[in-house]
Design a protein around this motif. Structure first.
Motif, PDB file in Angstrom:
ATOM      1  N   VAL A  33       0.851  -1.180   0.000  1.00 28.87           N
ATOM      2  CA  VAL A  33       0.000   0.000   0.000  1.00 28.87           C
ATOM      3  C   VAL A  33       0.893   1.239   0.000  1.00 28.87           C
ATOM      4  O   VAL A  33       1.798   1.353   0.826  1.00 28.87           O
ATOM      5  CB  VAL A  33      -0.928   0.019   1.232  1.00 28.87           C
ATOM      6  N   GLU A  34       0.629   2.153  -0.928  1.00 28.60           N
ATOM      7  CA  GLU A  34       1.377   3.414  -0.975  1.00 28.60           C
ATOM      8  C   GLU A  34       0.394   4.581  -0.900  1.00 28.60           C
ATOM      9  O   GLU A  34      -0.310   4.858  -1.866  1.00 28.60           O
ATOM     10  CB  GLU A  34       2.205   3.506  -2.257  1.00 28.60           C
ATOM     11  N   PRO A  35       0.351   5.292   0.225  1.00 30.38           N
ATOM     12  CA  PRO A  35      -0.543   6.449   0.336  1.00 30.38           C
ATOM     13  C   PRO A  35      -0.101   7.652  -0.492  1.00 30.38           C
ATOM     14  O   PRO A  35      -0.901   8.545  -0.750  1.00 30.38           O
ATOM     15  CB  PRO A  35      -0.503   6.776   1.834  1.00 30.38           C
ATOM     16  N   PHE A  36       1.193   7.677  -0.882  1.00 33.04           N
ATOM     17  CA  PHE A  36       1.754   8.791  -1.669  1.00 33.04           C
ATOM     18  C   PHE A  36       2.528   8.183  -2.843  1.00 33.04           C
ATOM     19  O   PHE A  36       3.755   8.213  -2.880  1.00 33.04           O
ATOM     20  CB  PHE A  36       2.702   9.635  -0.816  1.00 33.04           C
ATOM     21  N   VAL A  37       1.838   7.668  -3.846  1.00 29.81           N
ATOM     22  CA  VAL A  37       2.524   6.861  -4.848  1.00 29.81           C
ATOM     23  C   VAL A  37       3.441   7.678  -5.740  1.00 29.81           C
ATOM     24  O   VAL A  37       4.457   7.173  -6.229  1.00 29.81           O
ATOM     25  CB  VAL A  37       1.510   6.047  -5.684  1.00 29.81           C
ATOM     26  N   GLY A  38       3.136   8.970  -5.994  1.00 31.88           N
ATOM     27  CA  GLY A  38       3.990   9.775  -6.853  1.00 31.88           C
ATOM     28  C   GLY A  38       4.169   9.130  -8.214  1.00 31.88           C
ATOM     29  O   GLY A  38       3.213   8.653  -8.829  1.00 31.88           O
ATOM     30  N   ALA A  39       5.405   9.071  -8.689  1.00 35.59           N
ATOM     31  CA  ALA A  39       5.671   8.509 -10.017  1.00 35.59           C
ATOM     32  C   ALA A  39       5.658   6.990 -10.032  1.00 35.59           C
ATOM     33  O   ALA A  39       5.689   6.382 -11.099  1.00 35.59           O
ATOM     34  CB  ALA A  39       7.013   9.021 -10.537  1.00 35.59           C
ATOM     35  N   GLY A  40       5.654   6.359  -8.846  1.00 33.77           N
ATOM     36  CA  GLY A  40       5.485   4.913  -8.784  1.00 33.77           C
ATOM     37  C   GLY A  40       6.735   4.070  -8.913  1.00 33.77           C
ATOM     38  O   GLY A  40       6.645   2.885  -9.230  1.00 33.77           O
ATOM     39  N   SER A  41       7.910   4.616  -8.618  1.00 32.57           N
ATOM     40  CA  SER A  41       9.143   3.838  -8.795  1.00 32.57           C
ATOM     41  C   SER A  41       9.232   2.635  -7.869  1.00 32.57           C
ATOM     42  O   SER A  41       9.776   1.593  -8.254  1.00 32.57           O
ATOM     43  CB  SER A  41      10.366   4.739  -8.593  1.00 32.57           C
ATOM     44  N   VAL A  42       8.715   2.754  -6.644  1.00 27.90           N
ATOM     45  CA  VAL A  42       8.741   1.607  -5.735  1.00 27.90           C
ATOM     46  C   VAL A  42       7.790   0.526  -6.238  1.00 27.90           C
ATOM     47  O   VAL A  42       8.125  -0.663  -6.278  1.00 27.90           O
ATOM     48  CB  VAL A  42       8.389   2.042  -4.300  1.00 27.90           C
ATOM     49  N   PHE A  43       6.600   0.917  -6.641  1.00 28.83           N
ATOM     50  CA  PHE A  43       5.638   0.005  -7.253  1.00 28.83           C
ATOM     51  C   PHE A  43       6.252  -0.729  -8.443  1.00 28.83           C
ATOM     52  O   PHE A  43       6.158  -1.965  -8.560  1.00 28.83           O
ATOM     53  CB  PHE A  43       4.409   0.805  -7.679  1.00 28.83           C
ATOM     54  N   LEU A  44       6.910   0.003  -9.322  1.00 36.26           N
ATOM     55  CA  LEU A  44       7.445  -0.580 -10.546  1.00 36.26           C
ATOM     56  C   LEU A  44       8.614  -1.526 -10.297  1.00 36.26           C
ATOM     57  O   LEU A  44       8.913  -2.382 -11.130  1.00 36.26           O
ATOM     58  CB  LEU A  44       7.888   0.532 -11.505  1.00 36.26           C
ATOM     59  N   ASN A  45       9.276  -1.367  -9.167  1.00 34.34           N
ATOM     60  CA  ASN A  45      10.483  -2.149  -8.888  1.00 34.34           C
ATOM     61  C   ASN A  45      10.340  -3.023  -7.645  1.00 34.34           C
ATOM     62  O   ASN A  45      11.319  -3.303  -6.955  1.00 34.34           O
ATOM     63  CB  ASN A  45      11.679  -1.204  -8.759  1.00 34.34           C
ATOM     64  N   SER A  46       9.124  -3.443  -7.373  1.00 33.80           N
ATOM     65  CA  SER A  46       8.864  -4.370  -6.283  1.00 33.80           C
ATOM     66  C   SER A  46       8.038  -5.532  -6.813  1.00 33.80           C
ATOM     67  O   SER A  46       7.557  -5.493  -7.954  1.00 33.80           O
ATOM     68  CB  SER A  46       8.130  -3.663  -5.131  1.00 33.80           C
ATOM     69  N   ASP A  47       7.860  -6.557  -5.986  1.00 28.85           N
ATOM     70  CA  ASP A  47       7.177  -7.759  -6.458  1.00 28.85           C
ATOM     71  C   ASP A  47       6.153  -8.214  -5.424  1.00 28.85           C
ATOM     72  O   ASP A  47       6.449  -9.036  -4.557  1.00 28.85           O
ATOM     73  CB  ASP A  47       8.195  -8.863  -6.727  1.00 28.85           C
ATOM     74  N   TYR A  48       4.976  -7.639  -5.507  1.00 32.26           N
ATOM     75  CA  TYR A  48       3.871  -8.037  -4.642  1.00 32.26           C
ATOM     76  C   TYR A  48       2.722  -8.549  -5.506  1.00 32.26           C
ATOM     77  O   TYR A  48       2.602  -8.184  -6.676  1.00 32.26           O
ATOM     78  CB  TYR A  48       3.402  -6.862  -3.785  1.00 32.26           C
ATOM     79  N   GLU A  49       1.903  -9.377  -4.905  1.00 30.06           N
ATOM     80  CA  GLU A  49       0.768  -9.937  -5.642  1.00 30.06           C
ATOM     81  C   GLU A  49      -0.233  -8.858  -6.023  1.00 30.06           C
ATOM     82  O   GLU A  49      -0.805  -8.874  -7.112  1.00 30.06           O
ATOM     83  CB  GLU A  49       0.087 -11.006  -4.791  1.00 30.06           C
ATOM     84  N   ARG A  50      -0.438  -7.888  -5.103  1.00 29.22           N
ATOM     85  CA  ARG A  50      -1.396  -6.815  -5.339  1.00 29.22           C
ATOM     86  C   ARG A  50      -0.857  -5.498  -4.789  1.00 29.22           C
ATOM     87  O   ARG A  50       0.007  -5.482  -3.910  1.00 29.22           O
ATOM     88  CB  ARG A  50      -2.746  -7.131  -4.698  1.00 29.22           C
ATOM     89  N   TYR A  51      -1.413  -4.403  -5.303  1.00 28.20           N
ATOM     90  CA  TYR A  51      -1.006  -3.064  -4.879  1.00 28.20           C
ATOM     91  C   TYR A  51      -2.241  -2.190  -4.687  1.00 28.20           C
ATOM     92  O   TYR A  51      -3.189  -2.259  -5.481  1.00 28.20           O
ATOM     93  CB  TYR A  51      -0.111  -2.405  -5.932  1.00 28.20           C
ATOM     94  N   LEU A  52      -2.197  -1.358  -3.646  1.00 25.63           N
ATOM     95  CA  LEU A  52      -3.177  -0.283  -3.484  1.00 25.63           C
ATOM     96  C   LEU A  52      -2.375   1.015  -3.521  1.00 25.63           C
ATOM     97  O   LEU A  52      -1.577   1.289  -2.614  1.00 25.63           O
ATOM     98  CB  LEU A  52      -3.929  -0.399  -2.165  1.00 25.63           C
ATOM     99  N   LEU A  53      -2.567   1.810  -4.571  1.00 23.43           N
ATOM    100  CA  LEU A  53      -1.719   2.973  -4.833  1.00 23.43           C
ATOM    101  C   LEU A  53      -2.572   4.232  -4.833  1.00 23.43           C
ATOM    102  O   LEU A  53      -3.498   4.378  -5.640  1.00 23.43           O
ATOM    103  CB  LEU A  53      -1.000   2.801  -6.172  1.00 23.43           C
ATOM    104  N   ASN A  54      -2.232   5.133  -3.947  1.00 25.04           N
ATOM    105  CA  ASN A  54      -3.030   6.337  -3.730  1.00 25.04           C
ATOM    106  C   ASN A  54      -2.196   7.592  -3.941  1.00 25.04           C
ATOM    107  O   ASN A  54      -0.987   7.614  -3.709  1.00 25.04           O
ATOM    108  CB  ASN A  54      -3.562   6.334  -2.291  1.00 25.04           C
ATOM    109  N   ASP A  55      -2.877   8.637  -4.355  1.00 23.87           N
ATOM    110  CA  ASP A  55      -2.267   9.968  -4.355  1.00 23.87           C
ATOM    111  C   ASP A  55      -3.388  10.991  -4.271  1.00 23.87           C
ATOM    112  O   ASP A  55      -4.483  10.775  -4.818  1.00 23.87           O
ATOM    113  CB  ASP A  55      -1.430  10.202  -5.612  1.00 23.87           C
TER     114      ASP A  55
END
Length: 270
Positions: A33-55
């Motif tokens: 879960v990212e409450p401040f996803v911004g450009a999403g670099s952590v999302f793009l370079n991590s390996d989780y089954e699911r993501y909840l991405l907020n901004d």
């Protein structure tokens, strides 16, 4: 060596260079879960089954949903804005005004990418009335991030994008989630806070409240990692967390030679 993926947006404070360090502090879980996803670099370079991405920036989240659900058409239409005739000062300010006047979600999503890549240093800044006000960047040939858009669209199939307050996101947390927070940073000086990602802003009370929410989530067995500038204030705010630091390059200058190293603080609640 695992291939790293860049975000398709330029973003002040983006975490591309820190992705490995951040992931090393995050445990395995069923959802990031990212409450401040911004450009999403952590999302793009991590390996989780699911993501909840907020901004809190609605333009950003609308753009991400367009890319997620409508990638081929979006890329084709956005490419038309990355031609020589759109890369001049007069056209930039006309398109910036068009963006500010528009209420069409798809049109705004296309223009948001154009403004991001043609505006000064990729800044995302709004005035008090909610108008995008970043000046022209004057780049020789702005890069059209087609490959980055395609990868984002593919990875986004695992993600849900929402536009809520960070407090609302914390209320959504459940066991099995892990949280990474990249809030607007505490300024290093009175004149250093140059970026307003959304007209609502993020003040020192929010900084302290975020830490309190992280403490409460930790008490429920949810790991939370927060990054920020390493200052006396942030060390006081995060006094209940495990703290670690490293030096990173950061500047809002277009001239890379003027970028200096600053201390980055990681606060881990687990």
């Amino acid at each position: 060596m695992i291939k790293k993926h860049r975000a398709f947006l330029k973003w002040a404070g983006g975490k591309y260079s820190l992705a490995e360090k951040i992931n090393a502090n995050l445990p395995k879980a069923n959802k990031l879960v990212e409450p401040f996803v911004g450009a999403g670099s952590v999302f793009l370079n991590s390996d989780y089954e699911r993501y909840l991405l907020n901004d809190i920036n609605a333009d950003l989240i609308n753009l991400y949903n367009e890319v997620k659900f409508n990638a081929a058409e979006y890329i084709n239409d956005a490419r038309k804005l990355f031609v020589a005739k759109t890369n001049d000062r007069e056209t930039y300010y006309a398109l910036r005004q068009q963006f500010n006047d528009s209420v069409d979600v798809y049109e705004r999503s296309l223009l948001f990418l154009y403004l991001n890549r043609h505006g000064y240093n990729g800044l995302c800044r709004y005035n008090r009335s909610g108008g995008f006000n970043v000046p022209f960047g004057d780049y020789k040939k702005p890069y059209f991030p087609e490959a980055e858009l395609e990868y984002f669209a593919e990875k986004a199939q695992k993600a849900t994008f929402i536009c809520e307050s960070y407090e609302a996101v914390f209320r959504r947390l459940r066991k099995g989630n892990v949280v990474y927070c990249d809030p607007p940073y505490v300024p290093l000086s009175k004149t250093a806070s140059f970026t307003s990602y959304a007209k609502q802003g993020f003040n020192l009370d929010d900084q302290a409240n975020l830490a309190l929410l992280a403490e409460h989530a930790c008490q429920r067995g949810i790991t939370v990692l927060i990054s920020n500038h390493d200052t006396t204030l942030t060390r006081k705010i995060y006094d209940k967390a495990e703290l670690s630091t490293l030096k990173v390059g950061r500047s809002i200058s277009q001239n890379g030679s003027t970028r200096t190293k600053v201390d980055e603080l990681f606060a881990l609640y687990r």
